[in-house]
Structures are given as C-alpha cells and as structure tokens.
Design a protein around this motif. Sequence first.
Motif, PDB file in Angstrom:
ATOM      1  N   TYR A   1       0.843  -1.192   0.000  1.00 49.55           N
ATOM      2  CA  TYR A   1       0.000   0.000   0.000  1.00 49.55           C
ATOM      3  C   TYR A   1       0.882   1.247   0.000  1.00 49.55           C
ATOM      4  O   TYR A   1       1.983   1.244   0.536  1.00 49.55           O
ATOM      5  N   ALA A   2       0.352   2.309  -0.576  1.00 48.58           N
ATOM      6  CA  ALA A   2       1.099   3.557  -0.625  1.00 48.58           C
ATOM      7  C   ALA A   2       0.691   4.462   0.536  1.00 48.58           C
ATOM      8  O   ALA A   2      -0.488   4.556   0.878  1.00 48.58           O
ATOM      9  N   ALA A   3       1.656   5.107   1.144  1.00 54.92           N
ATOM     10  CA  ALA A   3       1.403   6.035   2.245  1.00 54.92           C
ATOM     11  C   ALA A   3       1.591   7.463   1.764  1.00 54.92           C
ATOM     12  O   ALA A   3       2.315   7.729   0.813  1.00 54.92           O
ATOM     13  N   TYR A   4       0.904   8.398   2.452  1.00 53.94           N
ATOM     14  CA  TYR A   4       1.136   9.809   2.123  1.00 53.94           C
ATOM     15  C   TYR A   4       1.327  10.667   3.378  1.00 53.94           C
ATOM     16  O   TYR A   4       1.403  11.895   3.284  1.00 53.94           O
ATOM     17  N   LYS A   5       1.479  10.019   4.517  1.00 59.31           N
ATOM     18  CA  LYS A   5       1.744  10.763   5.751  1.00 59.31           C
ATOM     19  C   LYS A   5       2.668   9.936   6.640  1.00 59.31           C
ATOM     20  O   LYS A   5       2.621   8.711   6.630  1.00 59.31           O
ATOM     21  N   ARG A   6       3.496  10.641   7.411  1.00 64.77           N
ATOM     22  CA  ARG A   6       4.344   9.988   8.399  1.00 64.77           C
ATOM     23  C   ARG A   6       4.142  10.651   9.754  1.00 64.77           C
ATOM     24  O   ARG A   6       3.975  11.880   9.860  1.00 64.77           O
ATOM     25  N   ARG A   7       4.169   9.811  10.769  1.00 65.47           N
ATOM     26  CA  ARG A   7       4.023  10.332  12.130  1.00 65.47           C
ATOM     27  C   ARG A   7       5.300  11.028  12.571  1.00 65.47           C
ATOM     28  O   ARG A   7       6.395  10.484  12.483  1.00 65.47           O
ATOM     29  N   THR A   8       5.147  12.255  13.019  1.00 67.16           N
ATOM     30  CA  THR A   8       6.286  13.048  13.461  1.00 67.16           C
ATOM     31  C   THR A   8       6.448  12.923  14.973  1.00 67.16           C
ATOM     32  O   THR A   8       5.707  12.193  15.637  1.00 67.16           O
ATOM     33  N   THR A   9       7.385  13.657  15.514  1.00 64.49           N
ATOM     34  CA  THR A   9       7.599  13.656  16.964  1.00 64.49           C
ATOM     35  C   THR A   9       6.922  14.850  17.638  1.00 64.49           C
ATOM     36  O   THR A   9       7.116  15.083  18.835  1.00 64.49           O
ATOM     37  N   TYR A  10       6.116  15.586  16.872  1.00 64.45           N
ATOM     38  CA  TYR A  10       5.408  16.731  17.451  1.00 64.45           C
ATOM     39  C   TYR A  10       4.009  16.320  17.899  1.00 64.45           C
ATOM     40  O   TYR A  10       3.313  15.568  17.217  1.00 64.45           O
ATOM     41  N   HIS A  11       3.603  16.859  19.041  1.00 65.03           N
ATOM     42  CA  HIS A  11       2.222  16.682  19.495  1.00 65.03           C
ATOM     43  C   HIS A  11       1.789  17.911  20.273  1.00 65.03           C
ATOM     44  O   HIS A  11       2.602  18.609  20.898  1.00 65.03           O
TER      45      HIS A  11
END
Length: 772
Positions: free
Chosen positions: A98-108
């Motif tokens: 599957y293709a992704a278009y977002k990555r989880r960052t270290t900001y919250h």
Amino acid sequence: MQAKTNFTNMLACIDKSGYTNILSTGGYWTLFAPDDAAFKKANINGATLDAATATKIVTYCLVASGYTSTAAGSIPTGSNIEVAQGFFTIVNGVTTPYAAYKRRTTYHDRVDTTTVPNYPVYGALAGQNIKVITQNTNSPFAVTGGTGTLLYDPNDFNFKYLPYFTPYYFSANGLSSYDYNFFYPTSTYTNSALNFNVLDGSVVNGNIICENGVVQEISTVPQPLLSLEKYMASKSNYSHFYNFIQQYGGLITYGLSPDATSVNTNNTGSTAPVYVKQYSNLLAFSPQNENFPSTGGSNAPQYGGWTLAAPTNSAFDAYVNSVLLEHYPSLSSLPQSVVVDFINAHMATAPVWPSQIGNINHPNYNAEPFRFNANSDVVDQAICSNGMFYGTNKVQATNVFATVYGRAYLDPAYSIMYRALSFFTSFRLALTNPNFKYTMIMIPDVTLKALGFSLNPTAGNNTTPGSGINYQAPGTNSITSGDAQLERTINLGIYQTPANELSNVSQPGIYSTVGLSSFAPEYVKFSNNQFYASGNQDNNTVVTVNPNYITCSNGIVYYPVSGNNTVLIPTAPVSPITSTIGQDIYAKGQIAPVNGVGGDPYYMFYKFLSNSLLWNATTRSIQGVSVGTDYTVFIPTNAAIQDAVNNGWLPGTGTGAVKAANFTPTAPSDVNLVTNFIKYHILNANQVVPDGKKTGNFVTQLFSNDGNSVLLKINNNVNAMQVIDGQGRIANVLPVGSIVLADHAVIEQIDTYLQYLDSTALSPNNPNPNKY
C-alpha cells in the motif's frame, strides 16, 4: 548537515530546541530538513526564533526511523517512504505494498487552557476555563485510579502527521497534478520519485544517508498543521456548523482524566485537573484525533485519513431553516439521530481527493457521494494534520433527509410512521435510495393513534427490544405488537414510480404497491385525489390526499387532507368466510337481471360458480384458489355469459337461438364444462391490470388433457387491456372503475367470454376437441 553550508537556519532551530544531542548520537531518524532557501522564502530567521517555535519546527520535521525514497520504476519495500508497512495486496502472484502519504512526526499538542462553550449540555463545566487534552483514540480506556473509561490512551501522545506526495501514491489512487494543485495552487507537482512533494514544497536533495538516519532536504519549512477540528474552529465562516457540532445532540463530553492530570503536573507543575475532550462514537470520527485507525502493521505511516466538508454559515443557515427546522421549533428540539446524520453527511472515513468528489466509490460516512462540485462549490481547502478539509457553499443534502424517507424522519407529527420506516430495514434501504423513484402517502400520528397504534418510548434498548410499535384495538384492553399490521398498511401507500406515474391522481387509475418488508405487491385504485385499497373498498372508505404533492430527491409524497381519519387497509374475511375473492363475487352476484337489464354485474358468473364443484358455500372459497396468493379473475358480463350459454360454451336448455342458462347441470360433461370455463377465466399466481406494465402469456388455472397449463395472452396499456383467448378472440377489460380489489387478487370484467379448444386428446373415438 553541519558539513553542508545551506542548513544554518535549521541547525539553529535544532540547537534552540535542545535536539542537538539527540540528532548527533543514537537513534534512527528521517529528518525533513528545510534548507536556508526555504527559510528565506518563508521569511523565517532561525537565529532569532524563540525556543518554542524552533521546537515545533524541528519536532514536526522529525520522523522516527529512516526512510529513503524509491527510484522510479522500482517497487518500494517497507524501508521506503512510499509504503504503509503491513499493508500488501497480492494480484496474480505479485505482491504490492500500500502507498502512504503521511508519516508520524515527533510533534504533538499539549494540554491547553480552554473555555468550555457556555451550553447547558456541559452542565457545571459550561463557561468554565479548564485544562483540556484532545481525544487520541476511538476505543475506550479504563481510567487509572478512577472509574469508567475515556477515549484517551495515556501512553499515546497523539503525534501529528506530516503529509508528502509521491508518484507511487498518486498512481495507486488514480490522482494527478490537479489533486495536488487544488490544495497548493502556487506550487509545482514534481511527479518525481526522488524529488517528491512535501507540503507546498519538494525534496531538493533526497536520500542523504547519515550514521543515525536519513535526511531529506526540502524547499519548504514545515510547521505543525492544524487538526480538522482546530482548522474549522479557526475560520469564522464555518462557525455555525462548528457550534452546531459542539452544542447539539450531546456528542461532546469533557471527562476528567487522572492520567492526563498527572502527566501535566509532571511537565508543568500545575495541579489543575485535566479533562479529555471527546467526541461520541456515533460520529464518523473525532476531528481532533490524529490517529487514523490502522488495520495492520504500523500506524507510523498512513495511507488513509479523514475528510471533512464544512458548509459556510450562509449555506448552513439556509439549509437548516428550510429543511431541519421545517417542522421542529428549534435546533435543541432535533432528535440526536438527525444531528448525527447531518454531521456525518459531511464526513468521510477515507481521503476524498478533489478529483474523487462526487464519486460513489469515495463516499461520505452515510454511504453517498459528496454532492458538491470541487471547482464551483469549494471556497476553501486545506490539508490538515489528520485529514482533508473542504469549505463549501453547499450543504450535503444527505439521502435520509432529501428522499421521501426524510418527510417522515424530519417531522415529529409522523413519528410512528418514521419508527416503522427506520426500524424495518427494507423500508429504509429502499426509500433512501436516490436511484429509484417512489410515490408515498403519509400517515400522521393523529390518525394512527386514533386507530390504536402507539409508540413505546423505551423501545430499542436492551431491556425493550423491537420496534416499540404497539397496537390496541379501539374498545379493548389488549396491547399487542403493531408491527405486521402497520407494515402492511404503510406498504399499501408506497409505489415505485420511475416516470412519476402518480403525479396526477384526479382521474381513475390503478397501481401496484412496491411490496417492501417481505410483503407482496398489492393493487390500489385512485380517482378524484382519493386512494383506496381492498379493505377501503369493502368498508366504503377512502384516503383523500392534497393534490399538491411534495417533491423529494427520489419521488413525491402525498399528504392526507385535513380531516382525513383513515388509512389504506387490506381486506379481511370474517369467519367462517376465508376467501375475499369468493366473498366479492358473492356480493356482486345476488340480484338477477330483468329481461337482460340491470342486476348485479357478476350474477350469471356467480350462479354457475356457486353451483359448481369448485364452490364452498360455507367459506365462500374457490377450490384451487389459496388465500394470500396472487390471482386475476376475469368475469364476463351477464350478456357475455348469456352469449356463452347460447353458443354452447356453458350449459343451457332449449333449442332456439337464445337458451336458458342451466346453472345446475347434472350431466358430467356439462359439470366439467362449467368447471373448466371458470378455471380458464382465472390467472394463476399473477395480478394483471390495465396499467401498461405486464403483457404477454399468462398461466390460467386450467390444464389441458396432456397436463400442460393453458395460457391467455394479455395486451396491456394504461387504462386499456385486452385478453386474447385460445381461439384468438379478443376480450376487452372494462374501465378501471369496475375493477374489484380482493386479498392479493383483482376481479375484472370483460366484454366477452373466453374460449379454448383442447385438441390434445383427439382420437378416432374422440374426433372433436374439448370445449373449455
């Protein structure tokens, strides 16, 4: 990065954020690093930024684990940025990730101080300034050291996601530069595997391999995107829709969280209680939750996301006032289900890209395509941290409101009818489908209550299952379920009308019900804006409707006129009578014509029938005619029956041209002649009326000597139907007004009798065909 000369601003931000040591030693990271040209374009000076802003930039650019992009033409693997780990499809033996278009960052986001809206629904917290943290899950978690559950996982920080746009993702989803430029009109879609787009910029120098990760040099400065909730709240043009979500339906709660309070105390020293703001799971999603649910593998890369379409204030007000509040006095009086359906119509639990708007394969939560035009109806658009936002000058006219179903749903004066339509699945599925056209007759509560129907207000919960529709016959004390009786009554007023066939009911006509909820179609008649079914015919009652119908997205609705106190009802035989067909023939067959004039229209047919082997005088039933099965009975006029007698197709006495009918024959051949004559005039398992719908050959109750069914041919037009017998003779059905409705049957008069000559038993000893 230090070895290069074009990251001075980013390095300054890293230093101010306190991440220098982290990014210089252990770990494995992907850093989307804006170069100095990007900072200059954004008019940001890393050297003069405050630490908080610098930290936001650094943590939002930082992704756990190192990911490189894939060369064009290559299939990416789990270590590539294009892939959503754990998701693979196998087609013809080829495995494709599957293709992704977002990555989880270290900001919250952290705990905010918020003023709770001053609405009564929030009780003691209304109008108060409190500490709030966002919901971060759709699954309830037990409260540590307390009771109950909250939609808050204390081990999840609700990290924000950074969107990027690769050719692999765009190709997998059938997207093009149009979809990218819709959100970023001043940027260029690169369509490059190595120099893919990140937000409104792109990778300038990609796949820089470092000891502790990968650097993707980019041409834009990412700053934490707002969630869908915060983006909508920040725009005053959507405040009416936003406040509607916050205020009505009881869909938002603030739950005290000892876990969040403890974490905040450790971080800030504040001992103030922290509340979790949480959205009801009745909604498609929580617009503040960053965690799009994963069905397998890691949630760090995301292939999906949410979509929210928010109508402008003017569009919202116009729709609410004309539709939702047509019959309700205020928004606070709307049922929760109406509030939920309205909001969910503007939500989708998957990304709906601009080119996919209006496509049923990319539906909203109510399983319908978005009905706004991307080019003309969208006034604002944004890629948010947890989904796509569209501001629209058009409200999503959801099917449950716009169809004929909505006329009962949105009117409290029709609550009993609505309960039936909503509880019984076949009603709801059919009447909310915009691809089929219906005509429906409304039945108000005042009429149903007078007939003995009522609603159990606690129905539908765990202790009182079922529809909650009760029935108490007037004058009795016995209360039973009203489901079956009301289902059939409602069915009698629902017709499938693809060409709007019932838009004028002032002239005589006959039409079939659609037959929902396991009920077979039945016929009703209409004239002079009055409808009646078989039971109304027997009771001499009608349902009078206002000819000014209401047009819906999938048909029209008729309302009864003021003072109408009846409904469409089926006929019901009274013991010992079991057949309404036989009863109706009996009722119209008692008075003999005088010199061939006057009398009951079925008199001569009934006299032959009632003295035949087919008739049961006690139950008034006809042998072979079952209760609840469809039939059509063709009854020749008295003159036509006399003609049959004169021509030897029915028993008669005398030698002249005009014979006397012998209603009580004793000769076996004459007895069989009557039996076969009657059977040939009954269509088996079919109701055929002059509505232009059914034509062709139909099976009668008669069988030939060789055991085959004998057929009649029907030529059918609206208000003009012909029956063609085995001799090719044509019988015309008399006008619609003469048709009698029975239980799943119709009785129609014809202007001549039907003949059939059976030649299947011809032999030297029997040279003449049998007359039927």
